[in-house]
Enzyme design. Structure first.
Site, PDB file in Angstrom:
ATOM      1  N   GLY A  25       0.863  -1.173   0.000  1.00 43.72           N
ATOM      2  CA  GLY A  25       0.000   0.000   0.000  1.00 43.72           C
ATOM      3  C   GLY A  25       0.900   1.224   0.000  1.00 43.72           C
ATOM      4  O   GLY A  25       2.136   1.099  -0.003  1.00 43.72           O
ATOM      5  N   SER A  26       0.286   2.393   0.046  1.00 43.57           N
ATOM      6  CA  SER A  26       1.101   3.615  -0.040  1.00 43.57           C
ATOM      7  C   SER A  26       2.113   3.709   1.106  1.00 43.57           C
ATOM      8  O   SER A  26       3.240   4.175   0.918  1.00 43.57           O
ATOM      9  CB  SER A  26       0.191   4.844  -0.043  1.00 43.57           C
ATOM     10  OG  SER A  26      -0.663   4.809   1.087  1.00 43.57           O
ATOM     11  N   GLU A  28       3.823   1.512   2.398  1.00 47.48           N
ATOM     12  CA  GLU A  28       4.921   0.536   2.251  1.00 47.48           C
ATOM     13  C   GLU A  28       5.826   0.888   1.071  1.00 47.48           C
ATOM     14  O   GLU A  28       6.933   0.348   0.957  1.00 47.48           O
ATOM     15  CB  GLU A  28       4.379  -0.881   2.029  1.00 47.48           C
ATOM     16  CG  GLU A  28       3.678  -1.470   3.235  1.00 47.48           C
ATOM     17  CD  GLU A  28       2.358  -0.789   3.514  1.00 47.48           C
ATOM     18  OE1 GLU A  28       1.588  -0.543   2.552  1.00 47.48           O
ATOM     19  OE2 GLU A  28       2.106  -0.450   4.687  1.00 47.48           O
ATOM     20  N   GLU A  45      -3.433 -10.897   2.365  1.00 46.91           N
ATOM     21  CA  GLU A  45      -2.328 -11.023   3.316  1.00 46.91           C
ATOM     22  C   GLU A  45      -2.266 -12.392   3.987  1.00 46.91           C
ATOM     23  O   GLU A  45      -1.210 -12.809   4.462  1.00 46.91           O
ATOM     24  CB  GLU A  45      -2.400  -9.903   4.350  1.00 46.91           C
ATOM     25  CG  GLU A  45      -2.077  -8.519   3.782  1.00 46.91           C
ATOM     26  CD  GLU A  45      -3.225  -7.855   3.016  1.00 46.91           C
ATOM     27  OE1 GLU A  45      -4.293  -8.500   2.832  1.00 46.91           O
ATOM     28  OE2 GLU A  45      -3.065  -6.699   2.593  1.00 46.91           O
ATOM     29  N   HIS A  68       0.367  -4.163   4.598  1.00 46.60           N
ATOM     30  CA  HIS A  68      -0.159  -2.803   4.585  1.00 46.60           C
ATOM     31  C   HIS A  68      -0.736  -2.453   5.959  1.00 46.60           C
ATOM     32  O   HIS A  68      -1.735  -3.040   6.386  1.00 46.60           O
ATOM     33  CB  HIS A  68      -1.228  -2.718   3.503  1.00 46.60           C
ATOM     34  CG  HIS A  68      -1.740  -1.326   3.298  1.00 46.60           C
ATOM     35  ND1 HIS A  68      -0.930  -0.221   3.315  1.00 46.60           N
ATOM     36  CD2 HIS A  68      -2.992  -0.864   3.037  1.00 46.60           C
ATOM     37  CE1 HIS A  68      -1.663   0.861   3.090  1.00 46.60           C
ATOM     38  NE2 HIS A  68      -2.908   0.500   2.919  1.00 46.60           N
ATOM     39  N   HIS A 275      -8.345 -32.248  21.187  1.00 46.20           N
ATOM     40  CA  HIS A 275      -9.342 -31.510  20.403  1.00 46.20           C
ATOM     41  C   HIS A 275     -10.637 -31.320  21.198  1.00 46.20           C
ATOM     42  O   HIS A 275     -11.349 -30.349  21.005  1.00 46.20           O
ATOM     43  CB  HIS A 275      -9.631 -32.274  19.095  1.00 46.20           C
ATOM     44  CG  HIS A 275     -10.455 -31.496  18.101  1.00 46.20           C
ATOM     45  ND1 HIS A 275     -10.447 -31.760  16.761  1.00 46.20           N
ATOM     46  CD2 HIS A 275     -11.309 -30.466  18.247  1.00 46.20           C
ATOM     47  CE1 HIS A 275     -11.252 -30.926  16.138  1.00 46.20           C
ATOM     48  NE2 HIS A 275     -11.786 -30.125  17.020  1.00 46.20           N
ATOM     49  N   GLY A 390      -4.694 -25.713  13.220  1.00 49.95           N
ATOM     50  CA  GLY A 390      -6.074 -26.069  12.885  1.00 49.95           C
ATOM     51  C   GLY A 390      -6.795 -24.943  12.155  1.00 49.95           C
ATOM     52  O   GLY A 390      -7.982 -25.061  11.864  1.00 49.95           O
TER      53      GLY A 390
HETATM   54  C1  LIG Z   1     -10.093 -20.400   9.764  1.00 49.69           C
HETATM   55  C2  LIG Z   1     -10.989 -21.533  10.141  1.00 49.69           C
HETATM   56  N1  LIG Z   1     -12.316 -21.353  10.152  1.00 49.69           N
HETATM   57  C3  LIG Z   1     -13.146 -22.369  10.471  1.00 49.69           C
HETATM   58  C4  LIG Z   1     -12.639 -23.588  10.822  1.00 49.69           C
HETATM   59  C5  LIG Z   1     -13.559 -24.723  11.260  1.00 49.69           C
HETATM   60  N2  LIG Z   1     -13.513 -25.864  10.350  1.00 49.69           N
HETATM   61  C6  LIG Z   1     -12.882 -26.995  10.696  1.00 49.69           C
HETATM   62  S1  LIG Z   1     -13.027 -28.175   9.543  1.00 49.69           S
HETATM   63  C7  LIG Z   1     -13.966 -27.184   8.561  1.00 49.69           C
HETATM   64  C8  LIG Z   1     -14.508 -27.698   7.261  1.00 49.69           C
HETATM   65  C9  LIG Z   1     -13.466 -27.853   6.216  1.00 49.69           C
HETATM   66  O1  LIG Z   1     -14.060 -28.247   5.003  1.00 49.69           O
HETATM   67  P1  LIG Z   1     -13.221 -28.926   3.864  1.00 49.69           P
HETATM   68  O2  LIG Z   1     -11.924 -28.280   3.703  1.00 49.69           O
HETATM   69  O3  LIG Z   1     -14.082 -29.025   2.657  1.00 49.69           O
HETATM   70  O4  LIG Z   1     -12.897 -30.378   4.420  1.00 49.69           O
HETATM   71  P2  LIG Z   1     -13.893 -31.515   4.924  1.00 49.69           P
HETATM   72  O5  LIG Z   1     -14.303 -31.153   6.298  1.00 49.69           O
HETATM   73  O6  LIG Z   1     -15.044 -31.543   3.980  1.00 49.69           O
HETATM   74  O7  LIG Z   1     -13.039 -32.726   4.878  1.00 49.69           O
HETATM   75  C10 LIG Z   1     -14.152 -25.948   9.141  1.00 49.69           C
HETATM   76  C11 LIG Z   1     -14.893 -24.842   8.510  1.00 49.69           C
HETATM   77  C12 LIG Z   1     -11.229 -23.722  10.844  1.00 49.69           C
HETATM   78  N3  LIG Z   1     -10.644 -24.860  11.206  1.00 49.69           N
HETATM   79  N4  LIG Z   1     -10.428 -22.693  10.479  1.00 49.69           N
END
Ligand SMILES: Cc1ncc(C[n+]2csc(CCOP(=O)(O)OP(=O)(O)O)c2C)c(N)n1
Length: 512
Positions: A25-26, A28, A45, A68, A275, A390
């Site tokens: 951006g400007s 940077e 980003e 930016h 988890h 994750g």
């Molecule tokens: C940034 C983010 N937002 C939401 C999630 C929650 N989340 C975990 S698994 C998933 C679904 C992923 O779908 P896909 O990549 O199609 O794989 P599938 O579950 O169908 O195997 C989501 C949205 C996450 N892990 N990270």
């Protein structure tokens, strides 16, 4: 006297920077004047930081980023969190408005800029004076590279680059932390007294380049080897007779998997990454557990047992020399041969069969992770990357960074949902001519969430149907050749086409 720009470029050269990942951006632009190395453009980003993380981890060098001011930094935060969890030495710089107008709340002003990326940076600063910028950069690089490695942040006002400063002295740091002799003694005593020892290896093994040392210790001490829950790198050859499998992030399942063992050495991982909630002991009560890690937090969070701080590679190598030899009598992980249907398991088994021998897998396909463990063994050092956080949206750009660092074929295995978080990365893949095979396991859903719903007693999750996304058109719209595969008859030819290509390609693999 010199300019801040000249001094900063000297700092970048000193730390081996050979490209800048960014989205400008400007505020940077003055940084980019006379840039002595290529600029790698990301159209969001999150893509920029994901690429830098993949590049840093695969090249074993720090990766330099420029964002930016506040909005650009904001877009990057999800993958900055991932870089933190990945222990990726990513040095993020961001622009800031000119110092003289900061009191007037100017357009693009990043208020309390150094606080914005916290807590997911090891160091964050907006230097008090322009002439302090080069010293702040040195401190940022050294901090990023000191174990446990991780991202750092420096906010740089736009008018600083032309200011005069002294050329700083450039330090050469050896940041290896060797485990103490008494620590190694405690670990080897535990292994020597055991009858059935197990090793649990995590991402920290790869971060310390401990592949060969892990094999040496496992073979010498006759240990069964497990991969720690949600490991974000390869840790051990998955076709080795002592490879016993993957630990799930569920407390009772971990306890069950480790039940046959009487001594457990966890290396380069927390004890353990969970988890969901669980109860009861964290490992079988009849077993002793000790951890070896260069991350003090892994030891601070130990629920009992013992811990030794220090470089995991050094520790494993010292233990391999020191422990008593023992023949292996434990289990061996077995692969499955899935039925020939368009399922994740079958597609992954065909990827395993047809991939070039030295291919690198970068994965982000939540419900495919289990089948992947049963069909697609990782057998080389540097052969696997995913995110430790994750947080989806890492592996598409991460694969680009890995491909920039490595000569070998990169295969990005992505869920349809995961791919959409950072789909703009396809633009950079095309621009940089990176020979990545993007394999979209397209099940038309956020299947992990519908599958997980039972944990919370739900039988429906709103918004998880992703039908209608056309990845062939998305790829073509970014300049990338792509094919759709609906049936097993077309699968092998499509995979072979993608794996042979010297350009980026995408397969929209319609799985059920
Ligand atoms: C940034 C983010 N937002 C939401 C999630 C929650 N989340 C975990 S698994 C998933 C679904 C992923 O779908 P896909 O990549 O199609 O794989 P599938 O579950 O169908 O195997 C989501 C949205 C996450 N892990 N990270």
């Amino acid at each position: 006297m010199t300019t801040v720009r000249e001094a900063a470029f000297a700092v970048f050269e000193h730390f081996g920077v050979d490209r800048l990942f960014g989205n400008p951006g400007s505020t940077e632009l003055p940084m980019l004047k006379g840039l002595p190395f290529p600029y790698v453009m990301g159209l969001n980003e999150a893509v920029v930081v994901g690429m830098a993380d993949g590049y840093a981890r695969a090249s074993r060098k720090p990766a330099l980023v420029n964002l930016h001011s506040a909005a650009g930094t904001g877009h990057s935060l999800g993958n900055l969190f991932t870089a933190w969890k990945n222990n990726a030495p990513v040095v993020v710089t961001a622009g800031q408005q000119a110092r003289s107008i900061l009191p007037f709340d100017p357009f693009l002003y990043a208020e309390r800029a150094s606080e914005f990326p916290r807590p997911y940076v090891k160091f964050s600063v907006e230097p008090a004076r322009a002439e302090d910028v080069p010293l702040a950069l040195i401190r940022a690089f050294v901090t990023a590279l000191t174990p446990p490695m991780g991202p750092v942040f420096v906010s740089i006002p736009v008018d600083d680059w032309e200011r005069e400063c002294e050329m700083p002295r450039l330090p050469v740091i050896d940041a290896l932390t060797v485990p103490s002799a008494t620590g190694i003694e405690r670990l080897s005593t535990m292994l020597d007294r055991a009858e059935r020892p197990a090793l649990v290896l995590g991402t920290g093994v790869a971060n310390c380049e401990g592949w060969a040392s892990a094999i040496a210790l496992a073979e010498k001490a006759g240990c069964a080897v497990f991969v720690a829950p949600y490991a974000a790198r390869e840790t051990f050859p998955e076709d080795h007779p002592q490879f016993a499998g993957f630990l799930n992030a569920w407390r009772d399942q971990i306890r069950d998997a480790l039940d046959p063992f009487d001594a457990i050495l966890v290396a380069g991982a927390p004890v353990f990454t969970y988890h969901v909630e669980g109860d009861g002991p964290h490992w079988p009560e009849h077993a002793q557990l000790m951890a070896l890690s260069d991350d003090p937090q892994h030891l601070a969070n130990l629920p009992g047992g013992g811990g030794v701080l220090g470089d995991v590679n050094e520790g494993l190598a010292l233990l391999a020399e020191r422990t008593n030899a023992r023949a292996y009598t434990g289990p061996t992980h077995r692969l499955i041969e899935p039925e020939a249907k368009m399922t994740a398991a079958h597609v992954l088994s065909r990827i395993a069969a047809l991939r070039p021998g030295d291919a690198i897998i970068v994965e982000e396909a939540p419900t495919a992770r289990g089948p992947e463990h049963q069909t697609l063994p990782i057998t080389r050092e540097g052969g696997f990357y995913t995110c430790a956080s994750g947080g989806l949206g890492y592996s598409l750009p991460g694969a680009l960074g890995v491909a920039m660092a490595e000569e070998d074929k990169v295969i990005a295995i992505l869920g349809d949902g995961a791919a959409m978080y950072t789909i703009q990365g396809l633009f950079t893949a095309c621009q940089e001519k990176l020979p990545v095979s993007f394999l979209i396991l397209n099940n038309g859903a956020y299947a992990a969430l519908t599958g997980f719903s039972g944990e919370f007693g739900m039988n429906h999750v709103p918004g998880c149907d992703l039908q209608g996304l056309d990845f062939v058109k998305l790829a073509q719209g970014h300049g990338i050749a792509a094919k759709r595969v609906d049936s097993t008859e077309d699968l092998d030819a499509a995979l072979a086409w993608s794996f042979q290509s010297q350009a980026p390609t995408l397969l929209d693999l319609r799985i059920r």
